[in-house]
Write a protein that holds these residues in place. Structure first.
Motif, PDB file in Angstrom:
ATOM      1  N   TYR A 227      32.110 -70.809  45.639  1.00 27.56           N
ATOM      2  CA  TYR A 227      32.946 -70.952  44.208  1.00 27.56           C
ATOM      3  C   TYR A 227      34.583 -70.988  45.228  1.00 27.56           C
ATOM      4  O   TYR A 227      35.348 -71.442  44.375  1.00 27.56           O
ATOM      5  CB  TYR A 227      33.179 -69.219  44.668  1.00 27.56           C
ATOM      6  N   SER A 228      34.885 -71.574  46.143  1.00 25.24           N
ATOM      7  CA  SER A 228      35.980 -71.599  46.689  1.00 25.24           C
ATOM      8  C   SER A 228      35.777 -73.564  46.430  1.00 25.24           C
ATOM      9  O   SER A 228      37.085 -73.904  46.086  1.00 25.24           O
ATOM     10  CB  SER A 228      36.457 -71.734  48.478  1.00 25.24           C
ATOM     11  N   THR A 229      35.027 -74.110  46.251  1.00 16.94           N
ATOM     12  CA  THR A 229      34.458 -75.668  46.115  1.00 16.94           C
ATOM     13  C   THR A 229      35.550 -75.322  44.986  1.00 16.94           C
ATOM     14  O   THR A 229      36.547 -76.273  44.560  1.00 16.94           O
ATOM     15  CB  THR A 229      33.497 -76.037  46.532  1.00 16.94           C
ATOM     16  N   ALA A 230      34.709 -74.404  43.971  1.00 17.77           N
ATOM     17  CA  ALA A 230      35.443 -74.689  42.285  1.00 17.77           C
ATOM     18  C   ALA A 230      36.399 -74.202  42.022  1.00 17.77           C
ATOM     19  O   ALA A 230      37.383 -74.970  41.702  1.00 17.77           O
ATOM     20  CB  ALA A 230      34.337 -74.093  41.534  1.00 17.77           C
ATOM     21  N   LEU A 231      37.016 -73.495  43.015  1.00 14.62           N
ATOM     22  CA  LEU A 231      38.182 -72.977  42.625  1.00 14.62           C
ATOM     23  C   LEU A 231      39.050 -73.880  43.284  1.00 14.62           C
ATOM     24  O   LEU A 231      40.503 -74.213  42.697  1.00 14.62           O
ATOM     25  CB  LEU A 231      38.788 -71.961  43.529  1.00 14.62           C
ATOM     26  N   LEU A 232      39.163 -74.680  44.660  1.00 14.45           N
ATOM     27  CA  LEU A 232      39.797 -75.919  44.532  1.00 14.45           C
ATOM     28  C   LEU A 232      40.210 -77.712  43.926  1.00 14.45           C
ATOM     29  O   LEU A 232      40.532 -78.063  43.785  1.00 14.45           O
ATOM     30  CB  LEU A 232      39.329 -76.031  46.161  1.00 14.45           C
ATOM     31  N   GLU A 233      38.445 -77.177  43.310  1.00 19.17           N
ATOM     32  CA  GLU A 233      38.873 -78.089  42.227  1.00 19.17           C
ATOM     33  C   GLU A 233      39.533 -78.529  41.301  1.00 19.17           C
ATOM     34  O   GLU A 233      40.873 -79.109  40.468  1.00 19.17           O
ATOM     35  CB  GLU A 233      37.447 -78.757  42.000  1.00 19.17           C
ATOM     36  N   THR A 234      39.527 -77.101  40.555  1.00 21.78           N
ATOM     37  CA  THR A 234      39.924 -76.993  39.081  1.00 21.78           C
ATOM     38  C   THR A 234      41.245 -76.557  39.398  1.00 21.78           C
ATOM     39  O   THR A 234      41.757 -76.849  38.571  1.00 21.78           O
ATOM     40  CB  THR A 234      38.779 -75.453  38.866  1.00 21.78           C
ATOM     41  N   LEU A 235      41.990 -75.669  40.187  1.00 23.29           N
ATOM     42  CA  LEU A 235      43.039 -74.883  40.577  1.00 23.29           C
ATOM     43  C   LEU A 235      44.509 -76.006  40.735  1.00 23.29           C
ATOM     44  O   LEU A 235      45.404 -76.394  40.277  1.00 23.29           O
ATOM     45  CB  LEU A 235      43.404 -73.800  41.296  1.00 23.29           C
TER      46      LEU A 235
ATOM     47  N   PHE B 249      36.081 -83.419  45.215  1.00 27.97           N
ATOM     48  CA  PHE B 249      34.607 -82.268  46.277  1.00 27.97           C
ATOM     49  C   PHE B 249      34.452 -82.963  47.558  1.00 27.97           C
ATOM     50  O   PHE B 249      34.057 -81.703  48.401  1.00 27.97           O
ATOM     51  CB  PHE B 249      33.361 -82.897  45.842  1.00 27.97           C
ATOM     52  N   TRP B 250      35.062 -84.390  48.066  1.00 24.56           N
ATOM     53  CA  TRP B 250      35.445 -84.577  49.521  1.00 24.56           C
ATOM     54  C   TRP B 250      35.916 -83.934  50.536  1.00 24.56           C
ATOM     55  O   TRP B 250      35.810 -83.306  51.212  1.00 24.56           O
ATOM     56  CB  TRP B 250      34.768 -85.999  49.757  1.00 24.56           C
ATOM     57  N   GLU B 251      37.522 -83.596  49.668  1.00 24.90           N
ATOM     58  CA  GLU B 251      39.027 -82.655  50.448  1.00 24.90           C
ATOM     59  C   GLU B 251      38.518 -81.536  50.066  1.00 24.90           C
ATOM     60  O   GLU B 251      38.383 -81.110  51.274  1.00 24.90           O
ATOM     61  CB  GLU B 251      40.059 -83.087  49.232  1.00 24.90           C
TER      62      GLU B 251
ATOM     63  N   SER C  55      35.672 -75.894  52.476  1.00 25.15           N
ATOM     64  CA  SER C  55      34.627 -74.299  52.014  1.00 25.15           C
ATOM     65  C   SER C  55      33.280 -74.150  52.681  1.00 25.15           C
ATOM     66  O   SER C  55      33.235 -72.968  53.242  1.00 25.15           O
ATOM     67  CB  SER C  55      33.635 -74.936  50.676  1.00 25.15           C
ATOM     68  N   VAL C  56      33.438 -74.989  54.228  1.00 21.14           N
ATOM     69  CA  VAL C  56      32.141 -74.823  55.184  1.00 21.14           C
ATOM     70  C   VAL C  56      33.414 -74.049  56.046  1.00 21.14           C
ATOM     71  O   VAL C  56      32.584 -72.528  56.322  1.00 21.14           O
ATOM     72  CB  VAL C  56      31.719 -75.911  55.153  1.00 21.14           C
ATOM     73  N   ALA C  57      34.722 -74.150  56.473  1.00 20.16           N
ATOM     74  CA  ALA C  57      34.798 -73.325  56.398  1.00 20.16           C
ATOM     75  C   ALA C  57      35.096 -71.576  56.700  1.00 20.16           C
ATOM     76  O   ALA C  57      35.217 -70.846  57.603  1.00 20.16           O
ATOM     77  CB  ALA C  57      36.496 -73.499  57.683  1.00 20.16           C
TER      78      ALA C  57
END
Length: 117
Positions: A73-81, A86-88, A93-95
């Motif tokens: 979910y955090s990956t999706a938010l960072l990518e869309t907003l 993905f690599w950034e 997201s892991v942290a």
């Protein structure tokens, strides 16, 4: 008796092969193939987590799937907003999933059996 000759472990050979494939795949593939490969790797990691918790430890724990979802979910938010790739988003997201796991998981350290699930 003669000492056996050490052979390379099969997981080492598989790991080297997968690493070589991961390096060569982006050079010869389309974005679709790379997306499918990332999905396979992601769900393989989730399955390995289930194998460790249920198979080796013998515990029924469903919390790891929640932390998987927090990271996704955090990956999706960072990518869309924010428009990151993905690599950034991966380190953040892991942290975030790790910190969430520590905060949520710390009170459950003494639980066993069905209470753990």
């Amino acid at each position: 008796m003669r000492a056996p000759v050490p052979m390379p472990a099969r997981p080492t050979i598989v790991t080297v092969g997968l690493l070589a494939l991961a390096i060569a795949l982006p050079a010869f593939s389309s974005n679709y193939v790379i997306d499918v490969a990332l999905t396979i790797v992601t769900y393989s990691i989730l399955g390995l987590g289930l194998n460790i918790v249920v198979g080796y430890a013998g515990l029924l724990d469903l919390g790891y799937a929640a932390f998987f979802a927090i990271g996704a979910y955090s990956t999706a938010l960072l990518e869309t907003l924010l428009g990151f790739s993905f690599w950034e988003t991966l380190p953040f997201s892991v942290a975030f999933a790790g910190v969430s796991g520590v905060v949520i998981g710390y009170p459950t350290l003494r639980l066993r059996s069905d209470y753990l699930a």
